[in-house]
Design a protein around this motif. Sequence first.
Motif, PDB file in Angstrom:
ATOM      1  N   ALA A   1     -11.849  -2.513   2.680  1.00  0.00           N
ATOM      2  CA  ALA A   1     -10.567  -2.080   3.218  1.00  0.00           C
ATOM      3  C   ALA A   1     -10.799  -0.854   4.090  1.00  0.00           C
ATOM      4  O   ALA A   1     -11.713  -0.069   3.849  1.00  0.00           O
ATOM      5  CB  ALA A   1      -9.599  -1.754   2.083  1.00  0.00           C
ATOM      6  N   SER A   2      -9.952  -0.710   5.108  1.00  0.00           N
ATOM      7  CA  SER A   2     -10.095   0.425   6.018  1.00  0.00           C
ATOM      8  C   SER A   2      -8.829   0.599   6.828  1.00  0.00           C
ATOM      9  O   SER A   2      -7.961  -0.273   6.862  1.00  0.00           O
ATOM     10  CB  SER A   2     -11.296   0.215   6.942  1.00  0.00           C
ATOM     11  N   ILE A   3      -8.741   1.753   7.478  1.00  0.00           N
ATOM     12  CA  ILE A   3      -7.626   2.049   8.371  1.00  0.00           C
ATOM     13  C   ILE A   3      -8.157   2.016   9.792  1.00  0.00           C
ATOM     14  O   ILE A   3      -9.214   2.593  10.085  1.00  0.00           O
ATOM     15  CB  ILE A   3      -7.003   3.424   8.042  1.00  0.00           C
TER      16      ILE A   3
ATOM     17  N   ILE B   1      -3.615  -0.737   7.963  1.00  0.00           N
ATOM     18  CA  ILE B   1      -4.544  -0.900   6.851  1.00  0.00           C
ATOM     19  C   ILE B   1      -4.999  -2.352   6.898  1.00  0.00           C
ATOM     20  O   ILE B   1      -4.171  -3.270   6.946  1.00  0.00           O
ATOM     21  CB  ILE B   1      -3.870  -0.590   5.506  1.00  0.00           C
TER      22      ILE B   1
ATOM     23  N   VAL C   1      -4.496   6.817  -0.863  1.00  0.00           N
ATOM     24  CA  VAL C   1      -4.063   5.489  -0.443  1.00  0.00           C
ATOM     25  C   VAL C   1      -4.290   4.529  -1.605  1.00  0.00           C
ATOM     26  O   VAL C   1      -5.414   4.392  -2.094  1.00  0.00           O
ATOM     27  CB  VAL C   1      -4.847   4.994   0.797  1.00  0.00           C
TER      28      VAL C   1
ATOM     29  N   LEU D   1     -11.821   2.863   3.397  1.00  0.00           N
ATOM     30  CA  LEU D   1     -11.154   2.992   2.106  1.00  0.00           C
ATOM     31  C   LEU D   1     -12.038   2.360   1.045  1.00  0.00           C
ATOM     32  O   LEU D   1     -12.932   1.566   1.356  1.00  0.00           O
ATOM     33  CB  LEU D   1      -9.792   2.281   2.135  1.00  0.00           C
TER      34      LEU D   1
ATOM     35  N   ALA E   1       0.881  -1.167   0.000  1.00  0.00           N
ATOM     36  CA  ALA E   1       0.000   0.000   0.000  1.00  0.00           C
ATOM     37  C   ALA E   1       0.915   1.212   0.000  1.00  0.00           C
ATOM     38  O   ALA E   1       2.004   1.176   0.571  1.00  0.00           O
ATOM     39  CB  ALA E   1      -0.905   0.010   1.221  1.00  0.00           C
TER      40      ALA E   1
ATOM     41  N   ILE F   1      -3.740   0.555  -2.768  1.00  0.00           N
ATOM     42  CA  ILE F   1      -3.469  -0.808  -2.296  1.00  0.00           C
ATOM     43  C   ILE F   1      -3.326  -1.707  -3.507  1.00  0.00           C
ATOM     44  O   ILE F   1      -4.114  -1.627  -4.458  1.00  0.00           O
ATOM     45  CB  ILE F   1      -4.615  -1.325  -1.400  1.00  0.00           C
TER      46      ILE F   1
END
Length: 152
Positions: free
Chosen positions: A79-81, A124, A65, A97, A53, A67
């Motif tokens: 997907a996420s932080i 992530i 961002v 994300l 990423a 990936i």
Amino acid sequence: MKTAWSAVLVAAAITLAACSSPANDNPTIGGGAVGQIADVTMQAVNGGQSGTARLSESPSVVLTVKISLQNPPGAQQPASIHAGTCNGFDAAAKFPLNAVVNGQSTTSPLNSTLGELSSSPYVIVVQRSATDPTTASCGVIPVAATTSASPS
């Protein structure tokens, strides 16, 4: 007296004009120099995928961002932080994300800065699918090195 005030106002206007800029070139926004890049190694978890990423912050402080995962399963992968580490992260996403599709995802702009995300542990996280929340890939966002001033 009127001429003196006019001269003061002109000097103030010149000073203010010299301080302004059409671009945001403040190097302290985002916790460091703008135009930064942070690379994240995405580790396969629970039989998932590895990859990379890249978090990039433009000079105008727009965070993107991207990936890229190997061997995508074909399903969209959320997907996420999250705050935390890959061994233990907050279940609630701090920043969602865009889903990873065919191993690729790009989210821009992200409502954060690289300075914020590197100020404490964040990861992530990519899930197997929208119906299976099992973590398939996880990568630690590098924490910025802190320097302490030594007394003189």
